[in-house]
Design a protein around this motif. Structure first.
Motif, mmCIF file in Angstrom:
data_model
loop_
_atom_site.group_PDB
_atom_site.id
_atom_site.type_symbol
_atom_site.label_atom_id
_atom_site.label_comp_id
_atom_site.label_asym_id
_atom_site.label_seq_id
_atom_site.Cartn_x
_atom_site.Cartn_y
_atom_site.Cartn_z
ATOM 1 N N UNK A 18 -15.672 -22.875 3.582
ATOM 2 C CA UNK A 18 -16.767 -22.007 3.190
ATOM 3 C C UNK A 18 -17.987 -22.355 4.029
ATOM 4 N N UNK A 19 -18.542 -21.386 4.731
ATOM 5 C CA UNK A 19 -19.681 -21.639 5.597
ATOM 6 C C UNK A 19 -20.957 -21.718 4.787
ATOM 7 N N UNK A 20 -21.885 -22.532 5.300
ATOM 8 C CA UNK A 20 -23.204 -22.562 4.688
ATOM 9 C C UNK A 20 -23.868 -21.213 4.908
ATOM 10 N N UNK A 21 -24.489 -20.681 3.855
ATOM 11 C CA UNK A 21 -25.070 -19.350 3.915
ATOM 12 C C UNK A 21 -26.539 -19.413 3.517
ATOM 13 N N UNK A 22 -27.386 -18.843 4.348
ATOM 14 C CA UNK A 22 -28.811 -18.786 4.079
ATOM 15 C C UNK A 22 -29.303 -17.357 4.263
ATOM 16 N N UNK A 23 -30.357 -17.017 3.525
ATOM 17 C CA UNK A 23 -30.996 -15.720 3.684
ATOM 18 C C UNK A 23 -32.494 -15.922 3.807
ATOM 19 N N UNK A 24 -33.136 -15.055 4.571
ATOM 20 C CA UNK A 24 -34.581 -15.024 4.623
ATOM 21 C C UNK A 24 -35.144 -14.484 3.321
ATOM 22 N N UNK A 25 -36.444 -14.630 3.161
ATOM 23 C CA UNK A 25 -37.084 -14.270 1.899
ATOM 24 C C UNK A 25 -36.884 -12.803 1.517
ATOM 25 N N UNK A 26 -36.981 -11.890 2.469
ATOM 26 C CA UNK A 26 -36.872 -10.458 2.154
ATOM 27 C C UNK A 26 -35.484 -10.112 1.624
ATOM 28 N N UNK A 27 -34.448 -10.597 2.299
ATOM 29 C CA UNK A 27 -33.077 -10.319 1.856
ATOM 30 C C UNK A 27 -32.785 -11.015 0.535
ATOM 31 N N UNK A 28 -33.264 -12.240 0.392
ATOM 32 C CA UNK A 28 -33.063 -13.008 -0.838
ATOM 33 C C UNK A 28 -33.694 -12.283 -2.018
ATOM 34 N N UNK A 29 -34.922 -11.776 -1.821
ATOM 35 C CA UNK A 29 -35.631 -11.055 -2.868
ATOM 36 C C UNK A 29 -34.854 -9.828 -3.316
ATOM 37 N N UNK A 30 -34.254 -9.134 -2.372
ATOM 38 C CA UNK A 30 -33.479 -7.935 -2.696
ATOM 39 C C UNK A 30 -32.193 -8.294 -3.442
ATOM 40 N N UNK A 31 -31.511 -9.319 -2.959
ATOM 41 C CA UNK A 31 -30.192 -9.638 -3.499
ATOM 42 C C UNK A 31 -30.231 -10.250 -4.889
ATOM 43 N N UNK A 32 -31.312 -10.950 -5.233
ATOM 44 C CA UNK A 32 -31.348 -11.558 -6.569
ATOM 45 C C UNK A 32 -31.576 -10.517 -7.662
#
Length: 226
Positions: A18-32
């Motif tokens: 499983x790869x480490x996965x990160x998101x920037x703030x804009x994408x993170x805000x949308x996905x949560x």
């Protein structure tokens, strides 16, 4: 889109990569905002109270006892969106979670610092409220059956306990509920000896007759009022 780092993490269970996965703030805000997402703040309670992401649960990664006790109440099959102040603690916590069977753990790249820089709002900023007093607590537990629930909205096991309490109180309408906010009513917590969340204390006419720290079952609660 996810930012996949070069280094992949090998899960201990089943050898799944499983790869480490990160998101920037804009994408993170949308996905949560997606249904079923678990938002997980691994900063301290003091940091959490300075402002947190919407609907975030909390466990201090640097306090191993607290972290291990609370993380087990998260659903391993549902996505966990995790963050800290700048990304260091959440990266270590996310790695541990991936190695221990969590199917999808997404990190907020650069943490709350990046969230603020993106101009995104935090909840709970400057939300000071008066503490519950011992006088009010004693009056509230003085007559009849009273169940004290020491918990918090950001506490994973407290969330697990909510439907149990709802069922119990519906079936035992002679029992009143006294809520103590584990993130705010610290003086009451100290006086009544509530050292962890959740803590349940049952009173009959002002006298403590039963206590449990942790998640109780409806059957345990029912047995306590007999």
């Amino acid at each position: 889109m996810y930012r996949f780092l070069v280094t992949a993490l090998l899960l201990c269970t089943g050898g799944v990569l499983q790869a480490q996965q990160q998101e920037g703030a804009a994408a993170f805000s949308k996905d949560i905002r997606q249904p079923g997402v678990q938002v997980f703040d691994v900063r301290t309670a003091e940091e959490y109270n300075t402002g947190h992401l919407p609907n975030a649960l909390q466990a201090d990664y640097t306090n191993k006892t607290e972290f291990n006790d609370r993380v087990k109440y998260l659903d391993k099959q549902k996505p966990v969106y995790i963050y800290c102040l700048s990304g260091g603690r959440s990266s270590k916590a996310a790695q541990w979670m991936r190695e221990n069977g969590f199917s999808k753990v997404i990190e907020l790249e650069n943490g709350v610092n990046a969230w603020k820089q993106a101009g995104l709002p935090l909840e709970g900023v400057n939300e000071k409220k008066p503490q519950l007093t011992m006088d009010a607590y004693n009056k509230g537990t003085a007559k009849g059956w009273v169940l004290t629930d020491v918990g918090a909205a950001w506490c994973p096991p407290c969330k697990q306990l909510e439907p149990v309490l709802t069922q119990f109180l519906k079936q035992h309408q002679q029992v009143k509920l006294m809520k103590v906010d584990g993130g705010n009513d610290t003086d009451v917590m100290k006086t009544i000896g509530a050292k962890g969340l959740p803590t349940l204390i049952l009173y009959k006419d002002g006298k403590e007759v039963w206590r449990k720290q942790g998640v109780a079952t409806a059957e345990e609660l029912a047995a306590a009022v007999k």
